[in-house]
Write a protein that holds these residues in place. Structure first.
Motif, mmCIF file in Angstrom:
data_model
loop_
_atom_site.group_PDB
_atom_site.id
_atom_site.type_symbol
_atom_site.label_atom_id
_atom_site.label_comp_id
_atom_site.label_asym_id
_atom_site.label_seq_id
_atom_site.Cartn_x
_atom_site.Cartn_y
_atom_site.Cartn_z
ATOM 1 N N ILE A 56 0.856 -1.180 0.000
ATOM 2 C CA ILE A 56 0.000 0.000 0.000
ATOM 3 C C ILE A 56 0.890 1.227 0.000
ATOM 4 O O ILE A 56 1.729 1.395 0.878
ATOM 5 C CB ILE A 56 -0.931 0.009 1.241
ATOM 6 N N GLU A 57 0.707 2.066 -1.000
ATOM 7 C CA GLU A 57 1.485 3.291 -1.084
ATOM 8 C C GLU A 57 0.811 4.356 -0.237
ATOM 9 O O GLU A 57 -0.407 4.433 -0.161
ATOM 10 C CB GLU A 57 1.584 3.766 -2.527
ATOM 11 N N GLY A 58 1.608 5.154 0.394
ATOM 12 C CA GLY A 58 1.072 6.240 1.201
ATOM 13 C C GLY A 58 2.058 7.386 1.231
ATOM 14 O O GLY A 58 3.091 7.360 0.572
ATOM 15 N N ARG A 59 1.728 8.372 2.011
ATOM 16 C CA ARG A 59 2.619 9.511 2.130
ATOM 17 C C ARG A 59 3.248 9.519 3.517
ATOM 18 O O ARG A 59 2.663 9.037 4.475
ATOM 19 C CB ARG A 59 1.888 10.813 1.869
ATOM 20 N N THR A 60 4.440 10.050 3.597
ATOM 21 C CA THR A 60 5.135 10.169 4.868
ATOM 22 C C THR A 60 4.697 11.464 5.535
ATOM 23 O O THR A 60 4.704 12.522 4.904
ATOM 24 C CB THR A 60 6.652 10.192 4.651
ATOM 25 N N LEU A 61 4.294 11.362 6.777
ATOM 26 C CA LEU A 61 3.859 12.539 7.512
ATOM 27 C C LEU A 61 5.030 13.100 8.309
ATOM 28 O O LEU A 61 5.702 12.373 9.036
ATOM 29 C CB LEU A 61 2.712 12.186 8.461
ATOM 30 N N VAL A 62 5.281 14.370 8.159
ATOM 31 C CA VAL A 62 6.328 15.059 8.895
ATOM 32 C C VAL A 62 5.672 15.801 10.049
ATOM 33 O O VAL A 62 4.651 16.460 9.872
ATOM 34 C CB VAL A 62 7.079 16.038 7.977
ATOM 35 N N TYR A 63 6.244 15.692 11.214
ATOM 36 C CA TYR A 63 5.695 16.316 12.418
ATOM 37 C C TYR A 63 4.266 15.854 12.684
ATOM 38 O O TYR A 63 3.372 16.660 12.916
ATOM 39 C CB TYR A 63 5.757 17.843 12.345
ATOM 40 N N ALA A 64 4.044 14.560 12.655
ATOM 41 C CA ALA A 64 2.733 13.991 12.966
ATOM 42 C C ALA A 64 2.809 13.298 14.319
ATOM 43 O O ALA A 64 3.798 12.642 14.639
ATOM 44 C CB ALA A 64 2.294 13.002 11.885
ATOM 45 N N TYR A 65 1.748 13.464 15.119
ATOM 46 C CA TYR A 65 1.750 12.944 16.476
ATOM 47 C C TYR A 65 0.396 12.320 16.792
ATOM 48 O O TYR A 65 -0.644 12.810 16.341
ATOM 49 C CB TYR A 65 2.012 14.073 17.485
ATOM 50 N N LEU A 66 0.422 11.275 17.601
ATOM 51 C CA LEU A 66 -0.795 10.666 18.132
ATOM 52 C C LEU A 66 -0.969 11.206 19.544
ATOM 53 O O LEU A 66 -0.105 11.007 20.401
ATOM 54 C CB LEU A 66 -0.673 9.142 18.150
ATOM 55 N N LEU A 67 -2.078 11.895 19.773
ATOM 56 C CA LEU A 67 -2.320 12.545 21.053
ATOM 57 C C LEU A 67 -3.694 12.184 21.595
ATOM 58 O O LEU A 67 -4.608 11.900 20.817
ATOM 59 C CB LEU A 67 -2.277 14.071 20.883
ATOM 60 N N PRO A 68 -3.854 12.236 22.907
ATOM 61 C CA PRO A 68 -5.201 12.096 23.457
ATOM 62 C C PRO A 68 -6.067 13.256 22.961
ATOM 63 O O PRO A 68 -5.608 14.402 22.900
ATOM 64 C CB PRO A 68 -5.008 12.181 24.969
ATOM 65 N N TRP A 69 -7.298 12.969 22.583
ATOM 66 C CA TRP A 69 -8.190 13.981 22.031
ATOM 67 C C TRP A 69 -8.361 15.159 23.007
ATOM 68 O O TRP A 69 -8.426 16.316 22.601
ATOM 69 C CB TRP A 69 -9.530 13.344 21.697
ATOM 70 N N HIS A 70 -8.405 14.864 24.297
ATOM 71 C CA HIS A 70 -8.633 15.931 25.278
ATOM 72 C C HIS A 70 -7.450 16.897 25.408
ATOM 73 O O HIS A 70 -7.564 17.929 26.051
ATOM 74 C CB HIS A 70 -9.011 15.346 26.649
ATOM 75 N N ALA A 71 -6.298 16.601 24.788
ATOM 76 C CA ALA A 71 -5.163 17.523 24.822
ATOM 77 C C ALA A 71 -5.370 18.724 23.899
ATOM 78 O O ALA A 71 -4.705 19.740 24.050
ATOM 79 C CB ALA A 71 -3.882 16.787 24.429
ATOM 80 N N LEU A 72 -6.304 18.612 22.965
ATOM 81 C CA LEU A 72 -6.564 19.703 22.030
ATOM 82 C C LEU A 72 -7.504 20.726 22.648
ATOM 83 O O LEU A 72 -8.458 20.376 23.343
ATOM 84 C CB LEU A 72 -7.171 19.163 20.736
ATOM 85 N N ARG A 73 -7.259 21.986 22.366
ATOM 86 C CA ARG A 73 -8.112 23.080 22.809
ATOM 87 C C ARG A 73 -8.725 23.737 21.581
ATOM 88 O O ARG A 73 -8.025 23.937 20.584
ATOM 89 C CB ARG A 73 -7.305 24.129 23.601
ATOM 90 N N GLN A 74 -9.990 24.055 21.645
ATOM 91 C CA GLN A 74 -10.708 24.687 20.539
ATOM 92 C C GLN A 74 -10.529 23.908 19.240
ATOM 93 O O GLN A 74 -10.434 24.473 18.158
ATOM 94 C CB GLN A 74 -10.289 26.142 20.371
#
Length: 86
Positions: free
Chosen positions: A33-51
């Motif tokens: 499966i071909e895909g794109r490389t993500l630069v500066y991508a992070y997996l975070l808990p949803w509640h860490a995001l504001r607005q």
């Protein structure tokens, strides 16, 4: 192992001949499966995001600031975001 749904345009192979059974639903296959490389991508808990798309980050001088990120995907308690946190 990954479960996926794919469209197979030529289920008899590159030869276009019916020299065997076609690729049937439920069979195991090996695929690339071909895909794109993500630069500066992070997996975070949803509640860490504001607005919806802001993170609070602490820099090397112990100062807190907001960083705007792009939410690429959110599912359940997790979000994949892209953006620089520095």
């Amino acid at each position: 192992m990954l479960c996926a749904v794919a469209e197979v345009r030529n289920r008899y192979g590159d030869l276009g001949l019916s020299l065997g059974a076609p690729l049937l639903v439920g069979l195991f296959v090996e695929a690339e499966i071909e895909g794109r490389t993500l630069v500066y991508a992070y997996l975070l808990p949803w509640h860490a995001l504001r607005q919806g798309s802001q993170l609070l980050v602490v820099n090397g001088e112990d100062r807190v600031s907001f960083r705007e990120v792009e939410v690429l995907r959110a599912r359940g308690k997790w979000a994949v975001v892209q953006g620089s946190l520095q």
